[in-house]
Scaffold this motif. Sequence first.
Motif, PDB file in Angstrom:
ATOM      1  N   GLU A 230     -17.787  20.137  36.215  1.00  0.00           N
ATOM      2  CA  GLU A 230     -17.663  20.472  34.793  1.00  0.00           C
ATOM      3  C   GLU A 230     -16.389  21.249  34.515  1.00  0.00           C
ATOM      4  O   GLU A 230     -15.706  21.011  33.524  1.00  0.00           O
ATOM      5  CB  GLU A 230     -18.899  21.268  34.326  1.00  0.00           C
ATOM      6  CG  GLU A 230     -20.137  20.435  34.140  1.00  0.00           C
ATOM      7  CD  GLU A 230     -19.928  19.351  33.091  1.00  0.00           C
ATOM      8  OE1 GLU A 230     -19.307  19.638  32.045  1.00  0.00           O
ATOM      9  OE2 GLU A 230     -20.353  18.204  33.330  1.00  0.00           O
ATOM     10  N   GLY A 231     -16.077  22.195  35.388  1.00  0.00           N
ATOM     11  CA  GLY A 231     -14.846  22.964  35.203  1.00  0.00           C
ATOM     12  C   GLY A 231     -13.614  22.086  35.273  1.00  0.00           C
ATOM     13  O   GLY A 231     -12.653  22.264  34.520  1.00  0.00           O
TER      14      GLY A 231
ATOM     15  N   LEU B 246      -9.041  19.238  32.626  1.00  0.00           N
ATOM     16  CA  LEU B 246      -8.332  17.979  32.373  1.00  0.00           C
ATOM     17  C   LEU B 246      -8.361  17.609  30.899  1.00  0.00           C
ATOM     18  O   LEU B 246      -7.370  17.112  30.344  1.00  0.00           O
ATOM     19  CB  LEU B 246      -8.949  16.855  33.209  1.00  0.00           C
ATOM     20  CG  LEU B 246      -8.844  16.999  34.731  1.00  0.00           C
ATOM     21  CD1 LEU B 246      -9.536  15.840  35.427  1.00  0.00           C
ATOM     22  CD2 LEU B 246      -7.384  17.081  35.167  1.00  0.00           C
ATOM     23  N   ALA B 247      -9.497  17.862  30.231  1.00  0.00           N
ATOM     24  CA  ALA B 247      -9.603  17.557  28.802  1.00  0.00           C
ATOM     25  C   ALA B 247      -8.624  18.395  27.995  1.00  0.00           C
ATOM     26  O   ALA B 247      -7.992  17.893  27.048  1.00  0.00           O
ATOM     27  CB  ALA B 247     -11.035  17.788  28.329  1.00  0.00           C
TER      28      ALA B 247
ATOM     29  N   LYS C  17     -13.857   8.288  39.459  1.00  0.00           N
ATOM     30  CA  LYS C  17     -15.105   8.533  38.717  1.00  0.00           C
ATOM     31  C   LYS C  17     -14.940   9.750  37.805  1.00  0.00           C
ATOM     32  O   LYS C  17     -15.417   9.768  36.657  1.00  0.00           O
ATOM     33  CB  LYS C  17     -16.257   8.762  39.684  1.00  0.00           C
ATOM     34  CG  LYS C  17     -17.637   8.873  39.033  1.00  0.00           C
ATOM     35  CD  LYS C  17     -18.722   8.980  40.087  1.00  0.00           C
ATOM     36  CE  LYS C  17     -20.109   8.958  39.427  1.00  0.00           C
ATOM     37  NZ  LYS C  17     -20.313  10.045  38.467  1.00  0.00           N
ATOM     38  N   LEU C  18     -14.236  10.776  38.303  1.00  0.00           N
ATOM     39  CA  LEU C  18     -13.961  11.952  37.480  1.00  0.00           C
ATOM     40  C   LEU C  18     -13.158  11.551  36.249  1.00  0.00           C
ATOM     41  O   LEU C  18     -13.455  11.999  35.126  1.00  0.00           O
ATOM     42  CB  LEU C  18     -13.181  12.982  38.307  1.00  0.00           C
ATOM     43  CG  LEU C  18     -12.737  14.252  37.569  1.00  0.00           C
ATOM     44  CD1 LEU C  18     -13.938  15.157  37.286  1.00  0.00           C
ATOM     45  CD2 LEU C  18     -11.677  15.014  38.394  1.00  0.00           C
ATOM     46  N   ALA C  19     -12.142  10.706  36.432  1.00  0.00           N
ATOM     47  CA  ALA C  19     -11.334  10.256  35.304  1.00  0.00           C
ATOM     48  C   ALA C  19     -12.174   9.444  34.326  1.00  0.00           C
ATOM     49  O   ALA C  19     -11.992   9.531  33.107  1.00  0.00           O
ATOM     50  CB  ALA C  19     -10.154   9.430  35.811  1.00  0.00           C
ATOM     51  N   GLY C  20     -13.118   8.648  34.868  1.00  0.00           N
ATOM     52  CA  GLY C  20     -14.001   7.885  33.990  1.00  0.00           C
ATOM     53  C   GLY C  20     -14.859   8.790  33.130  1.00  0.00           C
ATOM     54  O   GLY C  20     -15.030   8.546  31.924  1.00  0.00           O
ATOM     55  N   ASP C  21     -15.414   9.851  33.731  1.00  0.00           N
ATOM     56  CA  ASP C  21     -16.213  10.813  32.959  1.00  0.00           C
ATOM     57  C   ASP C  21     -15.353  11.535  31.922  1.00  0.00           C
ATOM     58  O   ASP C  21     -15.799  11.814  30.806  1.00  0.00           O
ATOM     59  CB  ASP C  21     -16.857  11.836  33.897  1.00  0.00           C
ATOM     60  CG  ASP C  21     -18.021  11.251  34.683  1.00  0.00           C
ATOM     61  OD1 ASP C  21     -18.361  10.075  34.439  1.00  0.00           O
ATOM     62  OD2 ASP C  21     -18.569  11.968  35.537  1.00  0.00           O
ATOM     63  N   LEU C  22     -14.106  11.812  32.294  1.00  0.00           N
ATOM     64  CA  LEU C  22     -13.187  12.463  31.355  1.00  0.00           C
ATOM     65  C   LEU C  22     -12.938  11.569  30.147  1.00  0.00           C
ATOM     66  O   LEU C  22     -12.958  12.033  28.994  1.00  0.00           O
ATOM     67  CB  LEU C  22     -11.864  12.767  32.070  1.00  0.00           C
ATOM     68  CG  LEU C  22     -10.717  13.274  31.196  1.00  0.00           C
ATOM     69  CD1 LEU C  22     -11.054  14.637  30.592  1.00  0.00           C
ATOM     70  CD2 LEU C  22      -9.413  13.360  31.997  1.00  0.00           C
ATOM     71  N   MET C  23     -12.734  10.280  30.385  1.00  0.00           N
ATOM     72  CA  MET C  23     -12.485   9.344  29.287  1.00  0.00           C
ATOM     73  C   MET C  23     -13.698   9.248  28.369  1.00  0.00           C
ATOM     74  O   MET C  23     -13.561   9.189  27.145  1.00  0.00           O
ATOM     75  CB  MET C  23     -12.109   7.976  29.856  1.00  0.00           C
ATOM     76  CG  MET C  23     -10.755   7.957  30.550  1.00  0.00           C
ATOM     77  SD  MET C  23     -10.482   6.490  31.602  1.00  0.00           S
ATOM     78  CE  MET C  23     -10.649   5.183  30.407  1.00  0.00           C
ATOM     79  N   LYS C  24     -14.880   9.254  28.957  1.00  0.00           N
ATOM     80  CA  LYS C  24     -16.093   9.211  28.134  1.00  0.00           C
ATOM     81  C   LYS C  24     -16.196  10.466  27.276  1.00  0.00           C
ATOM     82  O   LYS C  24     -16.531  10.411  26.089  1.00  0.00           O
ATOM     83  CB  LYS C  24     -17.330   9.087  29.029  1.00  0.00           C
ATOM     84  CG  LYS C  24     -17.448   7.760  29.749  1.00  0.00           C
ATOM     85  CD  LYS C  24     -18.653   7.753  30.681  1.00  0.00           C
ATOM     86  CE  LYS C  24     -18.744   6.457  31.475  1.00  0.00           C
ATOM     87  NZ  LYS C  24     -19.865   6.485  32.439  1.00  0.00           N
TER      88      LYS C  24
END
Length: 794
Positions: free
Chosen positions: A372-373, A378-379, A403-410
Amino acid sequence: MQKIIQQLAAELRAQANQVQTAVDLLDGGATVPFIARYRKEATGGLDDIQLRELEQRLGYLRELEERRGAVLKSIGEQGKLTPSLRAAIEAAPTKQELEDLYLPYKPRRRTKGQIAREAGIEPLADLLFADPTRVPADEAQAFVQAEKGEGGEDFTTVPAVLDGVRDILSERWAEQPTLVQTLREWLWQEGLFKSALAAGKDQNHPDVAKFRDYFGYDEPIGRVPSHRALAVFRGRQLEILDAKLVLPVEPEPGKPSIAEGKIALHLGWSHAGRAADDLLRKCMAWTWRVKLSLSTERDLFARLREDAEKVAIKVFADNLRDLLLAAPAGPRVVMGLDPGIRTGVKVAVVDATGKLVDTSTVFPHEPRRDWEGSLHTLAKLCEKHGVNLIAIGNGTASRETDKLAGDLMKRLSLTVRAEPVEAGVSTSSTRTEIQRVVVSEAGASVYSASEFASQEMPDVDVSLRGAASIARRLQDPLAELVKIDPKSIGVGQYQHDVNQGELMRSLEAVVEDCVNSVGVDLNTASVPLLSRVSGLSGTVAKSVVRWREANGAFRSRQQLLEVSGLGAKTFELSAGFLRIRGGENPLDMTGVHPETYPVVEKMLAQAGKPVAELMGRAEMLKTLRPELFANDKFGVITIRDILAELEKPGRDPRPDFKVARFNEGVEDIADLREGMVLEGTVSNVAAFGAFIDLGVHQDGLVHVSQLSHKFVTDAREIVKTGDIVKVKVMEVDVARKRIGLSMKLGDAPTRRDAPRENRYEGAGRGQRPPQGQRAPAAPMNTAMAGAFAKLQRK
């Protein structure tokens, strides 16, 4: 020199005057890109491929002529240069054949044959070979010496004298060029290249097991593929494998070998039961076993290695060209993520010009697991700098970071939808959709620690420089990768086993050709990029950047002549490849060379339009007839090139940017299942197949037999490095980390000439598949299994 020109013309299938002009230009300092693009009239249209071949062969033939002169001089000084020998030496087409002719006359230490000749035994050798009916022991009596010679030579017995005969004859025969060449070519066609596990080696040891395919391997040496030859040679160098050249048929004990028979046939001798025939047979056996077998093996191993290295270097060069000419994302804000586990994910944001604007390090993985941090950090960076593209290195933890980048995009997508939107403004206009791409990080660490990186980002940690390089690779792969030693980019095989000088020469030529085919922005290019431009050395490139920093952006190409160290010749070679956007002259942003600007002015006068209105107007440009503007210096070919450039000014030959999309839930090799259809990026291409990055930490292999329904001999006929392709999973071996893939996604086209019962795979003779069903697919080609080992040794 005329002999060289004629030979080059024959090899290139060109006219002698074309070759002569090209040679003169090269000798005058012109570069291949310059000659290929701006001297087409002079060379008759020789392209860059022909010119590169000409340049390479020119060097070889000049070395050959230099060596030929040295050989003629040496033999002449010995007083042994006959007219026939001179003619043979002057006609020798290769260095190998020249050395074969020189071998009998090459100064060397005293041999046993020479010692026997000095002892006066040569007449006996001549007698016994000319008349085998003579009894060797009886004839040798006359040559027995009373005591040993001053140097310890012992011919005091009949056996010793006959040994001298053997040494004289075997040495004489082994130095006959035609015999040596006949045996060499015969063994190249029929001899076996054989390897086995070296004695005392544990085949289960990880370093040894890599070569298990070659523990009991043999193949006709003339047909050994490049990758197998280099694998065996590497195993031999590491003392894991024993390699040797063996005859196609091993002789029975006590029987002469085929090689000995060929020697006898060449000499016109056969065993007829005469008194001296047994001795002569022993002399021929000695000629093969002692004199020729090892030297022939050495020569053919050298030939095999040379041929294999040429293929390996070509594969590396072709892959490098494809990588350098990959589609650029262009001026977009990019976030680079350099994945890591314990040390964290390094983050770098570069703006649309490639300037580093922000850095950070997040720890989403073990041991901190601050998911989460990391997303929050990144956001914030994306919001602050307007990031619209994320580049993820393909190293350790790449898939987890993807996968982290995918969650960021979502998360960012949800944020956009939650924000209030002004009337009449769509949500798509408030923020550009972010895309993520996994890119090769090969060489990023080399760049990070380089002197140029420290000058470019002096106050940035080495680890963060790698993330910045990964981000820039998406914006412009060519501009970023030229900062790295080509050998560190990682698209070759056995690159450390090949001739390093030849490899570097080939790769440097590829980089030069790629840079000049695309062109370079004079006002933004780095020193490494400028130094690859035709005619610009590293020193001059630094002077260009210093001038730019002191005086601001170049407004015209003509200002290049104000740069210290950049004279008229350098300007001629480089100006056409340098671009100035928004400068004083619109032609400066095109590939039109300044030397032809007067020709363009004539075109403008006829068209009655300024150049800015003429550029890009195909219908108007087609009304101009090239022959009307040709002159003694610039012919119709050049005029057509100018019109083509004006029609599409500043065009980029590279393809449009596309992104491969990895399947959700497929993050590791264990997640793969047979039959899955996935999208991936071609990471490397070899003659036997293509390696595909599926985002699971292990590249899969599409064997050459699985690339297409048609017959394919070279994988590059179908794919090239950087291509985005769809593949089907055919086989997964988790334990050995092997993934077998196929690009045969559809049915094979029906062959009109095929028998009806064979028009589908898997059916028996005379059978048809059941109504509504497709015939079962053929199993994966078994050759794929052997090719997997190449990935382990890549």
